[in-house]
Design an enzyme around this catalytic site. Structure first.
Site, PDB file in Angstrom:
ATOM      1  N   GLU A   1       0.900  -0.824  -0.647  1.00  0.00           N
ATOM      2  CA  GLU A   1      -0.340  -0.074  -0.124  1.00  0.00           C
ATOM      3  C   GLU A   1       1.161   1.275  -0.250  1.00  0.00           C
ATOM      4  OE1 GLU A   1      -0.664  -1.930   1.623  1.00  0.00           O
ATOM      5  OE2 GLU A   1      -2.709  -3.579   2.086  1.00  0.00           O
TER       6      GLU A   1
ATOM      7  N   LYS B   1     -17.523  -1.120   6.328  1.00  0.00           N
ATOM      8  CA  LYS B   1     -17.804  -1.880   5.560  1.00  0.00           C
ATOM      9  C   LYS B   1     -19.680  -1.942   5.262  1.00  0.00           C
ATOM     10  CE  LYS B   1     -16.846  -7.296   4.868  1.00  0.00           C
ATOM     11  NZ  LYS B   1     -16.123  -7.045   3.392  1.00  0.00           N
TER      12      LYS B   1
ATOM     13  N   PHE C   1     -10.866  -7.857  14.279  1.00  0.00           N
ATOM     14  CA  PHE C   1      -9.682  -7.834  13.468  1.00  0.00           C
ATOM     15  C   PHE C   1      -9.914  -6.390  12.054  1.00  0.00           C
ATOM     16  CE2 PHE C   1      -8.716 -10.094   9.501  1.00  0.00           C
ATOM     17  CZ  PHE C   1      -7.580 -10.839  10.095  1.00  0.00           C
ATOM     18  N   GLN C   2      -7.867  -6.689  11.665  1.00  0.00           N
ATOM     19  CA  GLN C   2      -8.087  -5.241  10.907  1.00  0.00           C
ATOM     20  C   GLN C   2      -8.880  -3.789  10.998  1.00  0.00           C
ATOM     21  OE1 GLN C   2      -7.744  -7.164   7.331  1.00  0.00           O
ATOM     22  NE2 GLN C   2      -6.048  -7.526   7.076  1.00  0.00           N
TER      23      GLN C   2
ATOM     24  N   MET D   1      24.353   9.903   1.917  1.00  0.00           N
ATOM     25  CA  MET D   1      23.916  11.162   2.857  1.00  0.00           C
ATOM     26  C   MET D   1      24.529  11.112   4.412  1.00  0.00           C
ATOM     27  SD  MET D   1      23.417  14.274   2.888  1.00  0.00           S
ATOM     28  CE  MET D   1      22.364  14.771   0.732  1.00  0.00           C
TER      29      MET D   1
END
Lengths: 170, 551
Positions: free
Chosen positions: B50, B162, B112-113, B461
């Site tokens: 993602e 959802k 969940f999630q 760097m």
């Protein structure tokens, strides 16, 4: 220096978090913040006391104005009505109770609860008046206190809702 | 007719003219992905992660000027977007992130999630929503696009539980609202015109706002009319043609010596769409001391935030410059501008003493002149900003504000999808390792991507700073990965090539140019190639270091 700011914000969950989080991440030093529903179901009103200088005040107003949920924001005029509520629990016994009552009368505080070992007093006024009252009670033993933080409203017929936006939105 | 929330989302995206989205499916966006499938007209780019999708949507937005759209599922899908959203926020990139969440009945129960992504993104978005009623969905989505594009652009997140994707509501089509350009107050213009006419040594500092506002043409007219040299911030590169004689290059910590000198000697700085970050105004108290500072910006909170200003204009830069231009007299050549132009010419003609990395970039800039360039973050990023002659806006995609290592792969994919052009990604082995998984996305799509991997087996760097400020104690920066990047590229289905020394540069880059699809060029540069010039953090421009002083 202390500045007082009034704001109208959308009356929905999460708005207070956004405002408080903004102060946190930008490092603004907030002395108090009081928020409540208003005469309009749509808005809640916040009164914020900021400790800072003109630069911090300007930055805070501009950054707050960028929050989508903040609708109006104004610095409170010098002559606005400022009030705060104090509830204070003082250790009292038969010997000291009358002295505490006497001090309360000077400040026009109300006794809202009394028990053999403690008295709860209520006082409304400007923050400085509340400070003075607390100072007078310190020698007796302040067991705990709760203050609401300042809330403010302008004098005359002007309403925050009718004021022009501080700056164009977004 | 009533429609499901998921279908309302698709309709709203199409209403806004969205034809491409980036994302990654999951449990909480199943209905949304089903609606995408059934609709079939929106091109969805599936990434490996993602974070890559968020950077791709960002790169797409920067390269095209359109709004980037990214979709992710709840929980880890949503949190993986966070770095991408923060990157877009810091660089004012219009982005709409759509996440799924668990159904409303499961919210707040550590399901969940489940994660409070609208809460998590409060400090890194212009606004974030969680839509708890399907009837609000269409208005929220329209508002999200409007907010992302109004005033100072930026990301907006819309979290859709959802059940809201499945619930139905009446959908009313609506023309997309285009944000009106922010009006420019007339009052301040007189003072600014007077100050610009009166000054002798004006310097224009062009920032990212010049690109965002599309004010590059107006900037050119202004610079020529005022005969003022132009320096650019990292974010402003491309807004003024690098080949123009008045252009002094980038200003700041790794900016050019001519820009530094112009800054020191100027009596007026005209700051356009820039916030005087600590990489430009390294010492914000002394940066503009004794100078007139004129700042034009669309965000009121940026005016005078870091550097005190003498005059300011609040509004859209293109509008502001358009209305300011007629008030300014045409100037003949000025000694200050001529001196700075000569200084810059000398700077450009003297051979750079840099290492292999810089030589590769100089040649690549000649070979890929019309390609958008994405970078990651570190030495290679600064070399690109210094060497690549950006002639047009939206040709450099780089994470300036947040400095996100790992930004480049996603951004390059987004830019390639959005423009249909070949894109050059300049990256380092440190940054590349953060999101190299996205090479698979570029291969699946057969995107024309030339990846110049500046491989110094070190975090260059940070190592450079350790050399300068930590007596060469190279704590965790000499990585010495054993990765064979040519084989790596081949295993992903891309082409792999290698540059070992200067004699390889031309033939290998020419071979890369002849390829189609993604090509990775492993550029084996030295670990002690430094970025110069350099001004130490918090220092003033007179302390610029143009040669490496051995610590």
């Amino acid at each position: 220096m202390k500045y007082i700011i009034s704001a109208l914000a959308a009356n929905k969950s999460g708005v207070l978090t956004r405002v408080a989080a903004l102060f946190g991440r930008r490092g603004y030093n907030i002395e108090s913040l009081s928020a409540c529903a208003t005469e309009t179901a749509e808005f809640s009103r916040m009164t914020i006391v900021l400790d800072g200088d003109d630069y911090v005040l300007g930055q805070m107003m501009k950054q707050m104005d960028k929050l989508i949920d903040v609708k109006k924001i104004r610095r409170v005029d010098e002559d606005a009505v400022l009030r705060e509520l104090l509830l204070i629990k003082v250790r009292t016994n038969a010997a000291t109770r009358s002295e505490v009552f006497e001090i309360s009368q000077i400040f026009r505080a109300n006794v809202v609860d009394a028990s053999p070992e403690a008295t709860v007093l209520e006082l409304t006024g400007k923050p400085t008046k509340l400070d003075g009252f607390v100072n007078m009670l310190l020698p007796y033993g302040v067991m705990e206190l709760a203050r609401t933080g300042v809330t403010a409203i302008s004098r005359g017929k002007t309403r925050l809702l009718d004021e022009e936006d501080y700056k164009e939105k977004i | 007719m009533k429609r499901m929330g998921a279908d309302i989302l698709i309709s709203c995206l199409k209403e806004q003219g969205v034809d491409t989205v980036f994302g990654y499916p999951g449990g909480a966006v199943l209905d949304l992905y089903d609606a995408l499938y059934r609709d079939g007209t929106i091109d969805h780019v599936i990434t490996a992660h993602e974070q890559g999708a968020a950077h791709a949507a960002d790169g797409y937005a920067r390269a095209t000027g359109k709004t980037g759209v990214v979709i992710a599922t709840s929980g880890p899908g949503a949190t993986n977007l966070v770095t991408g959203i923060a990157t877009a926020y810091m660089d004012s990139v219009p982005l709409v992130a759509v996440t799924g969440n668990v159904g409303i009945n499961f919210l707040g129960r550590d399901s969940f999630q489940e994660v409070d992504i609208s809460g998590i993104t409060v400090p890194i978005t212009k606004h974030s929503y969680i839509v708890k009623d399907v009837r609000e969905l269409q208005d929220v989505l329209r508002e999200a696009f409007l907010i992302a594009n109004t005033g100072r652009k930026g990301p907006v997140l819309v979290d859709i539980p959802k059940n809201v994707q499945v619930d139905t509501a009446e959908f009313t089509p609506c023309e997309p609202v285009r944000p009106a350009p922010k009006r420019v107050p007339r009052e301040a213009q007189g003072d600014i015109a007077a100050a610009l006419s009166a000054c002798e040594r004006p310097l224009i500092l062009a920032g990212g706002g010049t690109v965002a506002s599309g004010a590059d043409r107006e900037l050119l007219l202004l610079a020529e009319r005022l005969q003022a040299p132009v320096a650019s911030t990292l974010m402003g590169l491309g807004s003024f043609p690098a080949s123009h004689p008045l252009f002094l290059g980038m200003m700041g910590m790794h900016g050019t010596a001519s820009a530094a000198k112009a800054c020191l000697q100027s009596d007026l700085i005209l700051a356009l769409g820039t916030r005087f970050s600590d990489r430009v105004a390294l010492d914000r108290d002394r940066f503009a001391k004794g100078k007139t500072v004129v700042q034009i910006d669309i965000d009121d909170a940026e005016i005078g935030k870091n550097v005190p200003v003498t005059y300011s204009l609040l509004g859209d830069l293109k509008e502001a410059l358009t209305s300011l231009l007629p008030l300014l007299p045409e100037r003949g050549p000025r000694p200050f501008a001529e001196e700075m132009k000569a200084l810059r010419r000398k700077e450009l003609s003297s051979a750079r003493t840099g290492g292999l990395g810089e030589r590769i970039l100089a040649e690549a800039a000649r070979m890929f002149p019309d390609c958008p360039v994405a970078t990651d973050v570190g030495q290679h990023q600064m070399w690109t900003a210094q060497i690549w002659p950006f002639e047009a806006p939206r040709t450099l995609l780089t994470s300036g504000g947040l400095g996100t290592m790992g930004y480049g792969m996603g951004a390059a994919i987004g830019a390639a999808v959005g423009t249909g052009k070949r894109v050059v990604l300049v990256t380092g082995d440190g940054s590349f390792n953060m999101n190299l998984n996205e090479l698979s996305t570029a291969v699946s799509r057969q995107l024309d991507l030339v990846i110049l991997l500046m491989n110094n087996r070190a975090l260059g760097m940070v190592r450079q700073w350790q050399k300068l400020f930590y007596d060469g104690r190279f704590s965790q920066t000499t990585v010495q990965k054993r990765t064979d990047y040519v084989k790596f590229a081949e295993s992903f289905g891309a082409k792999g090539m290698r540059i070992r020394s200067a004699k390889d540069i031309v033939p290998v880059l020419a071979a890369a140019r002849a390829e189609k699809g993604p090509v990775l060029v492993d550029c084996r540069i030295g670990e002690d190639e430094n970025v110069l010039p350099m001004i130490k953090p918090g220092a003033t421009y007179d302390t610029i270091m143009t040669k490496w002083r051995k610590p």
